[in-house]
Design an enzyme around this catalytic site. Structure first.
Site, PDB file in Angstrom:
ATOM      1  N   HIS A 230     -16.334   8.680  12.441  1.00 47.12           N
ATOM      2  CA  HIS A 230     -16.282   9.580  13.601  1.00 47.12           C
ATOM      3  C   HIS A 230     -14.860   9.814  14.111  1.00 47.12           C
ATOM      4  O   HIS A 230     -14.576   9.734  15.310  1.00 47.12           O
ATOM      5  CB  HIS A 230     -17.172   9.053  14.712  1.00 47.12           C
ATOM      6  CG  HIS A 230     -18.627   9.035  14.367  1.00 47.12           C
ATOM      7  ND1 HIS A 230     -19.184   9.916  13.471  1.00 47.12           N
ATOM      8  CD2 HIS A 230     -19.651   8.234  14.797  1.00 47.12           C
ATOM      9  CE1 HIS A 230     -20.477   9.670  13.360  1.00 47.12           C
ATOM     10  NE2 HIS A 230     -20.787   8.655  14.140  1.00 47.12           N
TER      11      HIS A 230
ATOM     12  N   HIS B 132     -23.280  13.789  19.008  1.00 51.72           N
ATOM     13  CA  HIS B 132     -23.912  12.549  18.577  1.00 51.72           C
ATOM     14  C   HIS B 132     -24.989  12.077  19.570  1.00 51.72           C
ATOM     15  O   HIS B 132     -25.104  10.892  19.856  1.00 51.72           O
ATOM     16  CB  HIS B 132     -22.855  11.455  18.398  1.00 51.72           C
ATOM     17  CG  HIS B 132     -23.317  10.272  17.590  1.00 51.72           C
ATOM     18  ND1 HIS B 132     -24.141   9.290  18.100  1.00 51.72           N
ATOM     19  CD2 HIS B 132     -23.064   9.905  16.316  1.00 51.72           C
ATOM     20  CE1 HIS B 132     -24.361   8.362  17.184  1.00 51.72           C
ATOM     21  NE2 HIS B 132     -23.723   8.718  16.079  1.00 51.72           N
TER      22      HIS B 132
ATOM     23  N   ASN C  91     -18.721  11.508  11.037  1.00 52.06           N
ATOM     24  CA  ASN C  91     -19.254  10.679   9.970  1.00 52.06           C
ATOM     25  C   ASN C  91     -18.121   9.901   9.279  1.00 52.06           C
ATOM     26  O   ASN C  91     -17.079   9.665   9.873  1.00 52.06           O
ATOM     27  CB  ASN C  91     -20.075  11.500   8.980  1.00 52.06           C
ATOM     28  CG  ASN C  91     -21.306  10.755   8.500  1.00 52.06           C
ATOM     29  OD1 ASN C  91     -21.225   9.624   8.059  1.00 52.06           O
ATOM     30  ND2 ASN C  91     -22.462  11.399   8.591  1.00 52.06           N
TER      31      ASN C  91
ATOM     32  N   GLU D 204     -27.588  14.950  13.539  1.00 54.33           N
ATOM     33  CA  GLU D 204     -26.244  15.500  13.682  1.00 54.33           C
ATOM     34  C   GLU D 204     -25.945  16.545  12.599  1.00 54.33           C
ATOM     35  O   GLU D 204     -25.664  16.187  11.453  1.00 54.33           O
ATOM     36  CB  GLU D 204     -25.209  14.385  13.591  1.00 54.33           C
ATOM     37  CG  GLU D 204     -25.424  13.243  14.569  1.00 54.33           C
ATOM     38  CD  GLU D 204     -24.627  12.022  14.167  1.00 54.33           C
ATOM     39  OE1 GLU D 204     -23.407  12.010  14.417  1.00 54.33           O
ATOM     40  OE2 GLU D 204     -25.228  11.087  13.590  1.00 54.33           O
TER      41      GLU D 204
END
Length: 379
Positions: free
Chosen positions: A129, A203, A103, A343
């Site tokens: 990410h 993901h 994230n 996620e």
């Protein structure tokens, strides 16, 4: 390096009894080569009930997840690519292992023990990410592959001190496991020689009607057992608020059709995310064993996915940035709503919010996140 014992991995998936256990088969093949000539292996775990998972060593990526419907018809429920080159040349995180930090991190900066660290700003001034060359863009080592009632694939990767700006040499391990009940377990483990931050997840983008289905995923029904979520700014960074979901577009405590509020321009958060791209604060919080984080059902086929996790948050992303420019499996052009990500993770930007559960990892205190994709059929 010492990790948590893997003997208990079977407990992460629904246990099979001695009488009905059947071996999950394993196959290995060459998936292609990277530009530097390194060979990438693909490993397929296949259960007798029709569930199978294909994992690429590149990015420790879940390339496909096959699930039967109520009539036994199989479909790949995970978006992605047919070939390795597309994962390398058109990265979009499909099914990848995300790290070091999943994230977003605001402005790509965080402070630890009085020292500020700067990360690559790969998303409109933010870090997304992991930033730079994240875990999704490295070739993981195939450590071991075993078949049996619970088949396992163990992948390892060492991220050096200072990699993409993160402190500490981080030794990471991802273990995929599949049992005969249709449970795909993913265990993330990591150990650092310096204080650092870690937040790992998968993901995958799912469509329970099957990847590439004409109607996309928007008729899927989603449940998220969360009474609150974390609103975001225009740059999709959490404001720090925990906002109640009751009665609004973010209330998924009871199953609802994905498309119900996806285009609700009256909700400032739907506008900010161009749909859903938000973290839900799960009612369960941090748990020692995986507990329910989300349930996704395709009413037409009966295919059902339950996501279970030990982590306190769940990022729900409705594929808002899929715009038809990516050619996925079987030549399908992926568009907004063709698949969604669910996620499990720590909250986004956790290092910059003292009221969020910490993502700090210290030497001698390894990181561990256990999650399960549980596949069943609803009638």
């Amino acid at each position: 390096m010492k990790f948590y014992a893997l003997a208990s991995l079977a407990a992460l998936c629904a246990a099979t009894t001695a009488n009905d256990a059947m071996a999950v088969t394993v196959s290995r093949e060459n998936a292609g080569k990277l530009p530097d000539g390194a060979v990438v292996e693909a490993v397929t775990l296949k259960a007798a009930n029709g569930v199978s998972a294909r994992i690429l060593a590149y990015g420790a990526t879940l390339q496909s997840l096959i699930a039967p419907d109520a009539k036994g018809r199989k479909a790949d429920i995970a978006l992605g690519y047919d070939d390795l080159d597309s994962y390398v040349n058109h990265p979009n995180y499909f099914g990848a292992t995300i790290g070091r930090f999943a994230n977003r991190i605001a402005n790509g900066r965080f402070t630890l023990d009085g020292k500020t660290y700067q990360l690559p700003q790969n998303d409109h001034g933010q870090t997304l990410h992991g930033g730079g060359r994240g875990f999704d863009k490295v070739l993981w080592k195939v450590e071991s592959v075993t078949s049996g009632p619970v088949a396992k694939l163990v992948l390892t990767h060492t991220s050096p001190d200072g990699d993409s700006g993160y402190p500490g040499t981080l030794k990471a391990r991802v273990t995929y496991s599949l049992d005969e009940k249709g449970n795909l377990g993913i265990l993330f483990e990591a150990e650092s020689d310096k204080p650092t931050i870690v937040n790992m997840t998968n993901h995958a983008l799912f469509n329970m009607a099957g990847e590439g289905s004409s109607g996309g995923a928007m008729d899927n029904r989603l449940t998220i057992p969360a009474g609150a979520y974390t609103p975001v700014s225009a740059t999709l960074i959490p404001t720090g608020e925990l906002r109640k979901v009751a009665g609004g577009a973010f209330d998924f405590r009871k199953a609802r059709r994905l498309n119900d509020a996806l285009r609700d321009g009256h909700d400032d958060q739907i506008v900010a995310g161009r749909g859903y791209d938000h973290n839900f604060a799960l009612d369960k919080g941090v748990t020692p064993t995986p507990q329910l984080a989300a349930r996704l059902v395709d009413p037409a086929s009966g295919r059902t996915l339950e996501v279970l996790s030990t982590e306190p948050g769940l990022q729900f992303y409705s594929g808002n940035f899929l715009d038809g420019t990516l050619i996925g499996k079987h030549g399908h052009l992926y568009r907004m709503g063709d698949g969604i990500a669910l996620e499990p993770q720590k909250f986004p930007d956790a290092p910059n919010h003292s009221n969020f559960i910490s993502a700090r990892v210290d030497p001698g205190k390894p990181y561990r996140h256990a999650m399960i994709y549980r596949l069943t059929i609803s009638h």
